[in-house]
Design a protein around this motif. Structure first.
Motif, short mmCIF file in Angstrom:
data_model
loop_
_atom_site.label_atom_id
_atom_site.label_comp_id
_atom_site.label_asym_id
_atom_site.label_seq_id
_atom_site.Cartn_x
_atom_site.Cartn_y
_atom_site.Cartn_z
N ASP A 91 32.91 28.28 40.58
CA ASP A 91 32.58 29.35 40.78
C ASP A 91 32.38 30.88 40.81
OD1 ASP A 91 32.50 29.01 45.00
OD2 ASP A 91 33.65 29.48 42.71
N ASP B 160 32.89 32.75 37.43
CA ASP B 160 33.05 33.41 36.53
C ASP B 160 34.01 33.50 35.59
OD1 ASP B 160 30.52 36.18 35.09
OD2 ASP B 160 31.00 34.37 34.54
N HIS B 161 34.82 32.18 35.43
CA HIS B 161 35.74 32.38 34.60
C HIS B 161 35.30 32.02 33.09
CE1 HIS B 161 39.16 32.04 37.79
NE2 HIS B 161 38.09 32.99 37.99
N GLU B 162 36.33 32.42 31.81
CA GLU B 162 35.88 31.86 31.23
C GLU B 162 36.62 31.78 30.39
OE1 GLU B 162 33.97 36.26 30.63
OE2 GLU B 162 35.44 35.11 32.09
N LYS C 194 40.61 33.55 34.86
CA LYS C 194 39.60 34.62 33.85
C LYS C 194 40.90 35.05 32.25
CE LYS C 194 39.44 37.64 37.99
NZ LYS C 194 39.59 39.25 38.45
N LYS D 24 28.40 27.77 30.85
CA LYS D 24 29.92 28.64 31.22
C LYS D 24 31.29 27.99 33.27
CE LYS D 24 31.84 33.70 32.22
NZ LYS D 24 31.40 34.89 32.75
N GLU D 25 30.27 27.20 33.77
CA GLU D 25 30.48 27.18 34.96
C GLU D 25 31.68 24.67 34.90
OE1 GLU D 25 28.08 27.89 34.68
OE2 GLU D 25 25.88 26.48 35.41
#
Lengths: 113, 118
Positions: free
Chosen positions: B26, B28-30, B95, B71-72
């Motif tokens: 949760d 928002d890491h790539e 990140k 993404k998540e």
């Protein structure tokens, strides 16, 4: 191929004693991290070292990155039962433009009250 | 409180079954990663992903595949489970680093899934 060897694999000492854990490699890393993992949990970052010869202190924990950036050590002063856990070093490398961590074999530390 | 969650803490499967391990973050890491952890071997990287629908092989990809449609979420798939895939599986996210920087960003780990293949 395991690139990062940690020693000792197991260590059990009395509360109040000092200890050192070693992380050795024949490869150069751009940075090195130490993580601690407690039972039933994932590893949690303790520190990142970047410069050869760098020393970082986190309360009773002292981390050193070797001059050639191939090895590292973790020294704990006056060990406490709360220090018990699995300690993992992890070397960072750039691989075709992407960053990747290579983890060590781990040192399982038990502090006896 | 930032979190990486894994779908199961314990899983028991039979040889030959198809197994799905799910991981959700949760933050928002790539970047997302799948590792397996075995005693005396530390963590070994299976696959990683730097963006949605992108994947890269790690050090031990044989017998595994992955999927990253959102993404998540990052899924690890064992197409036909074998007994030598009995292990602890850890998912992590981070990140991305800036191009050319040398400092690795912190990886945040889930609690792990202990998989037993009978």
């Amino acid at each position: 191929t395991q690139l990062l060897e940690q020693s000792p694999q197991f260590l059990s000492i009395q509360e109040g004693e000092n200890l050192t854990v070693y992380c050795n490699s024949s490869s150069v890393f751009s940075s090195l991290q130490w993580y601690r993992q407690e039972p039933g949990e994932g590893p949690v970052l303790l520190v990142t070292v970047v410069t050869g010869g760098e020393v970082k202190k986190l309360k009773r924990l002292t981390f050193q990155f070797g001059d050639a950036r191939k090895d590292s050590s973790l020294h704990i002063t006056a060990a406490q039962p709360g220090d018990t856990g699995l300690y993992l070093c992890a070397g960072g490398r750039w691989n075709f433009g992407n960053e990747k961590l290579t983890f060590g074999t781990g040192t399982r530390l038990t502090i006896i009250p | 409180d930032v979190k990486v969650t894994q779908s199961s803490r314990y899983l028991v499967k039979r040889t030959g079954e198809k197994v799905f391990l799910e991981c959700v973050q949760d933050m928002d890491h790539e970047n997302m990663f799948w590792y397996r952890q075995d005693p005396g071997l530390g963590l070994r990287l299976i696959y990683f992903s730097y963006d949605v629908k992108m994947k890269e092989k790690g050090d031990i990809p044989e017998g595994y595949s992955v999927s990253r449609e959102k993404k998540e979420r990052f899924s690890l798939i064992l197409e036909s489970a074998s007994t030598n895939q009995t292990s602890m599986y850890l998912c992590a996210s981070s990140k991305p680093g800036l191009a050319g920087r040398v400092i690795m960003n912190e990886q945040f780990f889930g609690p792990g899934t202990r998989l037993t293949v009978l």
